[in-house]
Write a protein that holds these residues in place. Structure first.
Motif, PDB file in Angstrom:
ATOM      1  N   ARG A  78       0.859  -1.181   0.000  1.00  0.00           N
ATOM      2  CA  ARG A  78       0.000   0.000   0.000  1.00  0.00           C
ATOM      3  C   ARG A  78       0.894   1.228   0.000  1.00  0.00           C
ATOM      4  O   ARG A  78       2.072   1.158   0.340  1.00  0.00           O
ATOM      5  N   THR A  79       0.341   2.358  -0.318  1.00  0.00           N
ATOM      6  CA  THR A  79       1.094   3.606  -0.294  1.00  0.00           C
ATOM      7  C   THR A  79       1.643   3.867   1.101  1.00  0.00           C
ATOM      8  O   THR A  79       0.931   3.758   2.094  1.00  0.00           O
ATOM      9  N   PHE A  80       2.894   4.223   1.139  1.00  0.00           N
ATOM     10  CA  PHE A  80       3.627   4.380   2.393  1.00  0.00           C
ATOM     11  C   PHE A  80       3.393   5.731   3.037  1.00  0.00           C
ATOM     12  O   PHE A  80       3.288   5.847   4.259  1.00  0.00           O
ATOM     13  N   SER A  81       3.277   6.768   2.235  1.00  0.00           N
ATOM     14  CA  SER A  81       3.335   8.127   2.756  1.00  0.00           C
ATOM     15  C   SER A  81       2.226   8.493   3.740  1.00  0.00           C
ATOM     16  O   SER A  81       2.457   9.334   4.601  1.00  0.00           O
ATOM     17  N   PRO A  82       1.039   7.890   3.698  1.00  0.00           N
ATOM     18  CA  PRO A  82       0.012   8.292   4.676  1.00  0.00           C
ATOM     19  C   PRO A  82       0.309   7.849   6.111  1.00  0.00           C
ATOM     20  O   PRO A  82      -0.387   8.275   7.035  1.00  0.00           O
ATOM     21  N   TYR A  83       1.276   6.992   6.312  1.00  0.00           N
ATOM     22  CA  TYR A  83       1.503   6.423   7.629  1.00  0.00           C
ATOM     23  C   TYR A  83       2.552   7.185   8.430  1.00  0.00           C
ATOM     24  O   TYR A  83       3.603   7.548   7.912  1.00  0.00           O
ATOM     25  N   VAL A  84       2.244   7.351   9.700  1.00  0.00           N
ATOM     26  CA  VAL A  84       3.266   7.683  10.684  1.00  0.00           C
ATOM     27  C   VAL A  84       4.029   6.390  10.957  1.00  0.00           C
ATOM     28  O   VAL A  84       3.434   5.310  11.026  1.00  0.00           O
ATOM     29  N   MET A  85       5.334   6.495  11.104  1.00  0.00           N
ATOM     30  CA  MET A  85       6.151   5.304  11.328  1.00  0.00           C
ATOM     31  C   MET A  85       6.863   5.393  12.662  1.00  0.00           C
ATOM     32  O   MET A  85       7.263   6.481  13.103  1.00  0.00           O
ATOM     33  N   GLY A  86       7.036   4.246  13.273  1.00  0.00           N
ATOM     34  CA  GLY A  86       7.726   4.210  14.555  1.00  0.00           C
ATOM     35  C   GLY A  86       8.652   3.017  14.654  1.00  0.00           C
ATOM     36  O   GLY A  86       8.497   2.029  13.925  1.00  0.00           O
ATOM     37  N   TRP A  87       9.614   3.147  15.540  1.00  0.00           N
ATOM     38  CA  TRP A  87      10.480   2.030  15.914  1.00  0.00           C
ATOM     39  C   TRP A  87      10.299   1.760  17.407  1.00  0.00           C
ATOM     40  O   TRP A  87      10.294   2.701  18.210  1.00  0.00           O
ATOM     41  N   PHE A  88      10.151   0.507  17.725  1.00  0.00           N
ATOM     42  CA  PHE A  88      10.058   0.062  19.110  1.00  0.00           C
ATOM     43  C   PHE A  88      11.093  -1.036  19.312  1.00  0.00           C
ATOM     44  O   PHE A  88      11.623  -1.577  18.339  1.00  0.00           O
ATOM     45  N   ARG A  89      11.358  -1.375  20.564  1.00  0.00           N
ATOM     46  CA  ARG A  89      12.281  -2.476  20.832  1.00  0.00           C
ATOM     47  C   ARG A  89      11.816  -3.249  22.062  1.00  0.00           C
ATOM     48  O   ARG A  89      11.120  -2.713  22.914  1.00  0.00           O
ATOM     49  N   GLN A  90      12.240  -4.486  22.085  1.00  0.00           N
ATOM     50  CA  GLN A  90      11.890  -5.343  23.212  1.00  0.00           C
ATOM     51  C   GLN A  90      13.097  -6.185  23.581  1.00  0.00           C
ATOM     52  O   GLN A  90      13.538  -7.032  22.792  1.00  0.00           O
ATOM     53  N   ALA A  91      13.626  -5.920  24.756  1.00  0.00           N
ATOM     54  CA  ALA A  91      14.726  -6.717  25.278  1.00  0.00           C
ATOM     55  C   ALA A  91      14.170  -7.988  25.927  1.00  0.00           C
ATOM     56  O   ALA A  91      13.003  -8.031  26.317  1.00  0.00           O
ATOM     57  N   SER A  92      15.009  -8.974  26.035  1.00  0.00           N
ATOM     58  CA  SER A  92      14.591 -10.253  26.611  1.00  0.00           C
ATOM     59  C   SER A  92      14.033 -10.055  28.021  1.00  0.00           C
ATOM     60  O   SER A  92      14.678  -9.434  28.867  1.00  0.00           O
ATOM     61  N   GLY A  93      12.825 -10.528  28.245  1.00  0.00           N
ATOM     62  CA  GLY A  93      12.207 -10.409  29.544  1.00  0.00           C
ATOM     63  C   GLY A  93      11.619  -9.058  29.864  1.00  0.00           C
ATOM     64  O   GLY A  93      11.135  -8.845  30.987  1.00  0.00           O
ATOM     65  N   GLN A  94      11.670  -8.146  28.905  1.00  0.00           N
ATOM     66  CA  GLN A  94      11.170  -6.793  29.123  1.00  0.00           C
ATOM     67  C   GLN A  94       9.956  -6.517  28.238  1.00  0.00           C
ATOM     68  O   GLN A  94       9.693  -7.237  27.279  1.00  0.00           O
ATOM     69  N   GLN A 141      -1.513   5.853  12.420  1.00  0.00           N
ATOM     70  CA  GLN A 141      -2.130   7.094  11.960  1.00  0.00           C
ATOM     71  C   GLN A 141      -1.689   8.295  12.784  1.00  0.00           C
ATOM     72  O   GLN A 141      -1.836   9.440  12.341  1.00  0.00           O
ATOM     73  N   PHE A 142      -1.199   8.056  13.992  1.00  0.00           N
ATOM     74  CA  PHE A 142      -0.866   9.151  14.892  1.00  0.00           C
ATOM     75  C   PHE A 142       0.560   8.985  15.410  1.00  0.00           C
ATOM     76  O   PHE A 142       0.982   7.891  15.762  1.00  0.00           O
ATOM     77  N   ARG A 143       1.274  10.086  15.481  1.00  0.00           N
ATOM     78  CA  ARG A 143       2.650  10.064  16.007  1.00  0.00           C
ATOM     79  C   ARG A 143       2.545   9.929  17.519  1.00  0.00           C
ATOM     80  O   ARG A 143       2.055  10.816  18.209  1.00  0.00           O
ATOM     81  N   SER A 144       3.002   8.811  18.024  1.00  0.00           N
ATOM     82  CA  SER A 144       2.791   8.490  19.424  1.00  0.00           C
ATOM     83  C   SER A 144       3.934   7.654  19.962  1.00  0.00           C
ATOM     84  O   SER A 144       4.624   6.974  19.206  1.00  0.00           O
ATOM     85  N   VAL A 145       4.100   7.707  21.282  1.00  0.00           N
ATOM     86  CA  VAL A 145       5.083   6.852  21.945  1.00  0.00           C
ATOM     87  C   VAL A 145       4.434   5.546  22.408  1.00  0.00           C
ATOM     88  O   VAL A 145       5.113   4.679  22.958  1.00  0.00           O
ATOM     89  N   GLU A 146       3.131   5.429  22.201  1.00  0.00           N
ATOM     90  CA  GLU A 146       2.397   4.267  22.690  1.00  0.00           C
ATOM     91  C   GLU A 146       2.261   3.220  21.584  1.00  0.00           C
ATOM     92  O   GLU A 146       1.785   3.512  20.488  1.00  0.00           O
TER      93      GLU A 146
END
Length: 121
Positions: free
Chosen positions: A26-42, A99-104
């Motif tokens: 799908r078209t990429f530009s309409p999306y807000v993008m985020g990076w998250f991470r998950q450490a072992s056990g966290q 759709q929304f720039r968020s930390v959640e």
């Protein structure tokens, strides 16, 4: 829409890595993008986010000045440049679209499969 993250690996403290997340289906530009991470056990935690234009970004405090999120809407790809890596950055890194720039994490609708980053001290 599918997200494919890549670029993880095993590096030493102080090294750099660039993660990529390719968006397809799908078209990429309409999306807000985020990076998250998950450490072992966290729990999964926010790392960075970027708005549709690429002009506005937010970062987790502990990565500010070391990580840079960017996007290339022509290539349907978002990047995470990680410099001065530390052992505490070790985690599986996920890209996400929403759709929304968020930390959640719950604000993001679509997730990639994750790429492992391991930083040895």
């Amino acid at each position: 829409v599918q997200l494919q993250a890549s670029g993880g690996g095993l590096v030493q403290a102080g090294d750099s890595l660039r993660l990529s997340c390719a968006v397809s289906g799908r078209t990429f530009s309409p999306y807000v993008m985020g990076w998250f991470r998950q450490a072992s056990g966290q729990e999964r935690e926010f790392v960075a986010t970027i708005d549709r234009s690429g002009r506005n970004t937010d970062y987790k405090d502990s990565v500010k000045g070391r990580f840079t999120i960017s996007r290339d809407n022509a290539k349907n790809t978002v990047y995470l440049q990680m410099n001065s890596l530390k052992a505490v950055d070790t985690a599986v890194y996920y890209c996400a679209a929403g759709q929304f720039r968020s930390v959640e994490a719950y604000e993001y609708d679509i997730w990639g499969q994750g790429t492992q980053v391991t930083v040895s001290s």
